[in-house]
Design a protein around this motif. Structure first.
Motif, short mmCIF file in Angstrom:
data_model
loop_
_atom_site.label_atom_id
_atom_site.label_comp_id
_atom_site.label_asym_id
_atom_site.label_seq_id
_atom_site.Cartn_x
_atom_site.Cartn_y
_atom_site.Cartn_z
N ARG A 194 11.46 10.71 6.58
CA ARG A 194 12.67 11.36 6.14
C ARG A 194 13.04 11.42 4.67
NH1 ARG A 194 14.44 7.56 10.16
NH2 ARG A 194 15.42 6.16 8.55
N GLY A 195 13.72 12.11 4.04
CA GLY A 195 14.07 12.16 2.58
C GLY A 195 13.27 13.06 2.02
N PRO A 196 13.52 13.19 0.78
CA PRO A 196 12.66 14.31 0.04
C PRO A 196 11.14 13.90 -0.05
CG PRO A 196 14.03 13.36 -1.59
CD PRO A 196 14.45 12.69 -0.21
N LYS A 197 10.49 14.93 0.02
CA LYS A 197 8.89 14.53 0.22
C LYS A 197 8.43 14.12 -1.13
CE LYS A 197 4.63 16.62 1.70
NZ LYS A 197 3.73 17.57 2.54
N THR B 103 0.17 9.27 -5.38
CA THR B 103 0.46 10.79 -4.85
C THR B 103 1.61 11.43 -5.44
OG1 THR B 103 1.57 10.20 -2.87
CG2 THR B 103 -0.91 10.41 -2.60
N GLY B 104 2.67 10.70 -5.93
CA GLY B 104 3.68 11.35 -6.36
C GLY B 104 4.93 11.49 -4.98
N LEU B 105 4.36 11.17 -4.03
CA LEU B 105 5.30 11.36 -2.79
C LEU B 105 6.30 10.18 -2.70
CD1 LEU B 105 2.50 12.08 -0.08
CD2 LEU B 105 4.23 13.54 -0.92
N ALA B 106 7.44 10.64 -2.18
CA ALA B 106 8.69 9.51 -2.00
C ALA B 106 8.03 8.57 -1.19
CB ALA B 106 9.73 10.25 -1.71
N PHE B 107 8.54 7.20 -1.53
CA PHE B 107 8.25 6.19 -0.59
C PHE B 107 9.03 6.19 0.77
CE2 PHE B 107 9.38 1.96 0.91
CZ PHE B 107 8.50 1.23 1.13
N GLU B 108 10.18 6.54 0.56
CA GLU B 108 11.04 6.86 1.88
C GLU B 108 10.23 7.71 2.77
OE1 GLU B 108 15.58 7.80 3.72
OE2 GLU B 108 15.00 8.22 1.60
N TYR B 109 9.94 8.76 2.26
CA TYR B 109 9.23 9.79 2.94
C TYR B 109 7.97 9.31 3.59
CZ TYR B 109 6.62 14.12 4.38
OH TYR B 109 5.86 14.77 5.18
N ASN C 88 0.82 -1.29 0.07
CA ASN C 88 0.01 -0.05 -0.02
C ASN C 88 0.91 1.18 0.17
OD1 ASN C 88 -2.30 -1.11 -0.02
ND2 ASN C 88 -2.62 -1.46 1.89
N LEU C 89 2.27 1.41 0.43
CA LEU C 89 3.15 2.42 0.71
C LEU C 89 3.38 2.68 -0.97
CD1 LEU C 89 5.16 2.02 3.88
CD2 LEU C 89 3.69 3.93 3.14
#
Length: 111
Positions: free
Chosen positions: A53-56, A42-48, A34-35
């Motif tokens: 953390r990391g780029p949004k 959404t275009g959001l970074a997986f790590e974020y 789901n992540l």
């Protein structure tokens, strides 16, 4: 992005309540699948999304998550094409190809 919980839930194949839980400070966390889908949608970074953390922003959001029923959905186009081609071969042809490239029938290389 203007996306309702209901629309996002439908896109990801989860309940609206699950999406609401993800948004709560003390709510549940989405599983890895789901992540990944949420990041793509959404275009959001997986790590974020996973760690905060990391780029949004990772990239452009996609309009909808379409289920890919292909068993090769997570492979590169080249890998998927090779496996699809291989699957169309007969059993004797597959065995001959394994022998040609030096791979045993169980997937390991010959010693």
């Amino acid at each position: 992005m203007d996306l309702s919980q209901e629309d996002l839930a439908a896109d990801l194949g989860v309940s609206r309540g699950a999406v609401a839980q993800w948004e709560m400070v003390e709510g549940t966390c989405p599983n890895v699948e789901n992540l990944i889908a949420l990041a793509r949608r959404t275009g959001l970074a997986f790590e974020y999304l996973a760690t905060g953390r990391g780029p949004k922003i990772q990239g452009q959001p996609i309009d909808a998550i379409a289920d890919d029923d292909s068993p090769y959905a997570m492979l590169s186009p080249q890998q998927a094409a090779l496996l699809e081609w291989f699957d169309r071969l007969g059993k004797r042809q597959q065995a001959g190809l394994f022998d040609l490239v030096g791979i045993g029938r169980r997937g390991g290389t010959k010693s």
